[in-house]
Each structure stands twice: as structure tokens, then as C-alpha cells.
Design a protein around this motif. Structure first.
Motif, PDB file in Angstrom:
ATOM      1  N   LEU A 383      -1.049  -4.798  -3.228  1.00 39.69           N
ATOM      2  CA  LEU A 383      -1.355  -4.772  -4.656  1.00 39.69           C
ATOM      3  C   LEU A 383      -0.835  -3.501  -5.315  1.00 39.69           C
ATOM      4  O   LEU A 383      -0.412  -3.527  -6.472  1.00 39.69           O
ATOM      5  CB  LEU A 383      -2.867  -4.898  -4.851  1.00 39.69           C
ATOM      6  N   LEU A 384      -0.845  -2.366  -4.605  1.00 38.07           N
ATOM      7  CA  LEU A 384      -0.268  -1.146  -5.156  1.00 38.07           C
ATOM      8  C   LEU A 384       1.234  -1.296  -5.370  1.00 38.07           C
ATOM      9  O   LEU A 384       1.789  -0.849  -6.388  1.00 38.07           O
ATOM     10  CB  LEU A 384      -0.561   0.036  -4.227  1.00 38.07           C
ATOM     11  N   LEU A 385       1.915  -1.914  -4.423  1.00 39.93           N
ATOM     12  CA  LEU A 385       3.358  -2.144  -4.570  1.00 39.93           C
ATOM     13  C   LEU A 385       3.644  -3.048  -5.770  1.00 39.93           C
ATOM     14  O   LEU A 385       4.549  -2.779  -6.564  1.00 39.93           O
ATOM     15  CB  LEU A 385       3.922  -2.771  -3.292  1.00 39.93           C
ATOM     16  N   ALA A 386       2.859  -4.126  -5.895  1.00 39.93           N
ATOM     17  CA  ALA A 386       3.055  -5.035  -7.029  1.00 39.93           C
ATOM     18  C   ALA A 386       2.736  -4.345  -8.348  1.00 39.93           C
ATOM     19  O   ALA A 386       3.420  -4.570  -9.361  1.00 39.93           O
ATOM     20  CB  ALA A 386       2.177  -6.273  -6.854  1.00 39.93           C
ATOM     21  N   ALA A 387       1.717  -3.491  -8.354  1.00 42.52           N
ATOM     22  CA  ALA A 387       1.371  -2.768  -9.574  1.00 42.52           C
ATOM     23  C   ALA A 387       2.508  -1.843  -9.996  1.00 42.52           C
ATOM     24  O   ALA A 387       2.823  -1.732 -11.193  1.00 42.52           O
ATOM     25  CB  ALA A 387       0.086  -1.964  -9.372  1.00 42.52           C
TER      26      ALA A 387
END
Length: 494
Positions: A383-387
Motif C-alpha cells: 500500500l505504501l508503494l501504491a500510495a
């Protein structure tokens, strides 16, 4: 990127009667100009986010509850949001170069104060002083970039500016975690002092001189806008604090909304308003400002809530948390220049929509993962990468749209655009304090709802051709009316 062999394009002076002529720009290459401007941007971003990872250690050192400790993170963005409306006028009045120098000096004073602060509240005040200095940096830098590069290169230049923001976000969390683990949290601020001095010495040498111009400020418009934003942001920040009666933030919010209504009424009635409110509902500016509000509110919530979650629920060390959070801004920094090229190829609006849709999915995912207490790291990393990708996809087209809009041709318009950025950041940070520790599901569900609203708005209105305006800041009321009417005619003709 610009050729390194080309000298810096002088910032056009405004032909205002009675104003002194601009001095000749220093013989510095355009690459050095970009280095100084982007360096100031990186420094301001680092100053804002470097405390997020060691925040729990700062809270423990002062023996304060989390709701009060979050003020260390939110104080700078709160002051940024409040001061931002005036930064455009200040930049117009003093000139971009002089404004940037003063801003860096104020940042330096705040950084020194934070390094030696003996109490939590003096640390919060010093963080607010850092935010006051940072407030003037984005408007001055955006104005210089917009004046130094033609519209056809604007996406790439704003992509580079977006990358500088991403680099600052990337450096801040891991540096804050590693330095705090090795030397204590005060060294986190101490490390910024020589960097700030370095940028402060570079700017006067390589940034071309530009003359400000004597411009009258609409005191009623500026005052009602500043007071309105200050009351709303202060109410949001104070509401979760222990010992604050519930009625006090409610009254502040009501008075703040009334003050903003006064700003609109005064702007429509006055001959020379602080800014014509009709320029702020022109679709290109409105889409861009809403986009960065969504981006910054989600980003702030992630960068404050996730480190607290990882150091608490997941039991990670401060250093490990900093390196893990590094995933988000690393993707942002790498993707930002590519997003600029993509926006040149397919247009900014599809890119903006893709970014907003990505942030919706990220917020929903974080609501599920953090709201249910999942301690596994794999979904958090994903989710951090997608954010990071979502932030990159939103920022560049939003920045480009703002600088091309009629409102963005004025310093006050750019100031208000950046105000929306930091109002979003202050809102996201304040929401973490209100939601911690049991309301993380609703925190990110709310962020998702806001992102859905921004996505819907991105489909409204039509794209308008660029209308570069020489002497971008000193538009008269008639000029502003012509700009709005021109936009309406172009909309109708499509």
C-alpha cells in the motif's frame, strides 16, 4: 531537463510606474538555478516530515500523550496553511528572490529553536516557525519556474519539482529514524542546520534578481481569508486535544466559515480584491486545487499514522520504520519525472484521474489493514508503494493545471493553490490525532470518500488552451474579468 550550457532566463520585471528597474541576473547557468530552487524545495519538505518517524520517541521524552505529541508534526503544516494565502502577495511585493532568502532565514531560526527546545510547547512553537519559513518557498519557486520555462516544457519542469518534493519525502523519514536511533531526536534538527545554511548561501548567488512592485493589498479580503483558514485549521487541531471543551472548536469552526463567506462577499464587491473569487471556481484551478488537497490529506495521514502503527502495533524499531516508510516517497521521486512526460503525451487530466483512483484504492486498503490491526508487513509495504505512485500521478498534472489557470497567473492564486496543499496536510494530520488509536478504519475511509469527490470533480468542465499572461501578477479587475470571460467563450466553443 534544461541544457546546462544555457544561462538563466531572467525573470521578467513588471512594468509598474515608479518601481525600480530590476538588476541584471547573475551569470549562472539554468542548471544552477534549478539546483537552488529544487534544493530549497527538498529542504522545506524534509523540515516538514523529518519528525514523523521519531515522533513516538519525542512524545516519550516529554512524557506527553499522543494527541499532544502529534502537534510536533502538525504545527508546521498548520502554520503553512494559515500563512499561505499571504505568500503570493509577499512574493509579488518583495520579488521571488528576496522572498526566498527571507523564507530560508526564518526556517533556519525555527530549526535552531527546535534543536534546543527544552519543553514540548517550545518545540511546537519552533516547528511553527519552521512552517512559517516553508510557507513562502512553494509560491516563490513555482513563480520562478513558471516564468523561466515556456508552457510546452511546463509538465517536465513541474515533474522535476514534483520529484524534488518526492526526494524530500524520501530522505526525511529514514534520516529521521536513523539519526534519532544513533544520536537522539534533537540531532534530527541539528542535521538540518548546515543544509539550510548551504541553500541560504547558494540562492543569492545563482537566482536572478527580480524586482517586486508596489501593490496594494486588500486588507479585508486577506484578513477574512487568513482568519477563516486559521480558525478552521485550529479548530480541527484542537478538537482531539485533552482538556479542550467540545464547544470551543465548534465555535471556532462556525466563525471560520463565516469569515470565509465574508472573503467571498468582499471579493465580489471590491474593485481590487485580494483575488477575485470567480477565478477560484474556474475548472482548471478548482480541479488542480482539489487534486492536491486529496493528495496531501491522504499523504499526511499515511506518513503520520503508519509510523505510529508500525512502532506501536507492529513493534518495529524507529530505524526499521523509517526505512519501510521510505518506500512511498522513493516511488514518488522516481515516478514524478516520468509522470511529467506521460502528461505531455496523453494530457494531464487522464493522469490526474488515474492518480486519484489509485489513492481511493490505497485509502480503502489502509482502512482494512490498519483498522483491523493486521501486523503483517507485506500489505503495508504494497500500500505504501501504491500510495507513492498515486501521489506522483496527482501532483504533476495538478501543478501544471494550477500554473496555467487564470488564477495561477497571479502570485495570490499560486499562494491559494499551495494553501490547499497544506490545508490538506494539516487536515490529514489532525485527523490522525482525532482517530488514534481506535478509529484508523474511519480515518482512511474518510480519506477514500474525499478522494472519490476529487475524482468526480476531475470529470467536470472542459480542458482549456494555455493563455500565458505577461506580467502575470498584476492583473487588474478588468483583466481578470476578461480572463474569466475568455475561458467561458473557449468552453462554449468546444
Amino acid at each position: 531537463m534544461p541544457e546546462t550550457t544555457t544561462g538563466p532566463a531572467p525573470l521578467p520585471s513588471r512594468a509598474v510606474p515608479g518601481s525600480p528597474p530590476a538588476s541584471s541576473p547573475p551569470p549562472a547557468g539554468r542548471a544552477w538555478l534549478l539546483t537552488a530552487l529544487l534544493g530549497a524545495t527538498v529542504l522545506g519538505t524534509i523540515s516538514n516530515n523529518i519528525v514523523n518517524v521519531p515522533l513516538r520517541r519525542i512524545i516519550a521524552d516529554f512524557g506527553a500523550p499522543v494527541t499532544q505529541g502529534v502537534l510536533v508534526a502538525s504545527a508546521s503544516v498548520l502554520v503553512l496553511a494559515i500563512a499561505m494565502p499571504l505568500t503570493g502577495w509577499i512574493s509579488d511585493r518583495l520579488g521571488r528572490r528576496r522572498t526566498l532568502i527571507i523564507a530560508l532565514a526564518v526556517m533556519l531560526a525555527g530549526t535552531v529553536g527546535a534543536t534546543v527546545a527544552p519543553t514540548l510547547w517550545l518545540l511546537v512553537v519552533s516547528r511553527g516557525l519552521q512552517g512559517l519559513g516553508c510557507a513562502a518557498v512553494p509560491t516563490a519557486v513555482m513563480g520562478m519556474l513558471a516564468r523561466s520555462f515556456p508552457p510546452e516544457r511546463r509538465n517536465r519542469v513541474m515533474g522535476a519539482w514534483g520529484a524534488a518534493n518526492g526526494i524530500g519525502q524520501a530522505i526525511g523519514p529514514p534520516v529521521g529514524g536513523l539519526v534519532a536511533d544513533a544520536l537522539g531526536w534533537r540531532a534530527v534538527f541539528g542535521a538540518l542546520i548546515p543544509l539550510t545554511i548551504g541553500v541560504l548561501l547558494l540562492v543569492p548567488r545563482v537566482v536572478p534578481r527580480d524586482s517586486g512592485h508596489r501593490t496594494r493589498i486588500d486588507g479585508v479580503g486577506a484578513g477574512t481569508l487568513t482568519v477563516g483558514v486559521a480558525l478552521l485549521m485550529t479548530a480541527a487541531t484542537a478538537a482531539p486535544q485533552p482538556g479542550v471543551p467540545a464547544w470551543l472548536p465548534a465555535v471556532g469552526a462556525v466563525v471560520g466559515v463565516a469569515s470565509l463567506a465574508g472573503f467571498v462577499v468582499a471579493g465580489l464587491r471590491r474593485t481590487n480584491p485580494f483575488i477575485d473569487p470567480r477565478l477560484l471556481v474556474e475548472m482548471r484551478w478548482l480541479r488542480s486545487a482539489t487534486g492536491v488537497f486529496v493528495q496531501q490529506s491522504t499523504l499526511a495521514a499515511v506518513l503520520v499514522a503508519v509510523p505510529l502503527y508500525l512502532t506501536g502495533v507492529a513493534g518495529l524499531s524507529v530505524s526499521a520504520t523509517g526505512l519501510l516508510v521510505f518506500c512511498l516517497p522513493l516511488v514518488w521521486a522516481v515516478a514524478a519525472p516520468l509522470v511529467g512526460l506521460l502528461a505531455d503525451r496523453i494530457g494531464p487530466r487522464p493522469v490526474l484521474r488515474t492518480g486519484l483512483a489509485t489513492l481511493v484504492l490505497v485509502d480503502v486498503g489502509l482502512a482494512v489493514v490498519l483498522g483491523t490491526g493486521v501486523a503483517r508487513l507485506a500489505p503495508v509495504i504494497a500500500l505504501l508503494l501504491a500510495a507513492g505512485m498515486g501521489v506522483a500521478l496527482v501532483q504533476t498534472p495538478a501543478l501544471t493545471g494550477a500554473t496555467r489557470s487564470p488564477a495561477g497567473q497571479r502570485g495570490t492564486g499560486l499562494g491559494l493553490f499551495n494553501m490547499m496543499r497544506f490545508v490538506g496536510a494539516a487536515t490529514g494530520t489532525a485527523a490522525v490525532a482525532a482517530a488514534w488509536p481506535d478509529g484508523l478504519f474511519w480515518l482512511f475511509a474518510g480519506c477514500a470518500a474525499v478522494a472519490v469527490g476529487g475524482l468526480v470533480l476531475s470529470f467536470l468542465g472542459r480542458e482549456m488552451p494555455d493563455r500565458p499572461a505577461p506580467g502575470q501578477s498584476g492583473l487588474s479587475t478588468a483583466d481578470k474579468g476578461d480572463a474569466v470571460r475568455l475561458g467561458e467563450r473557449e468552453e462554449a466553443s468546444r
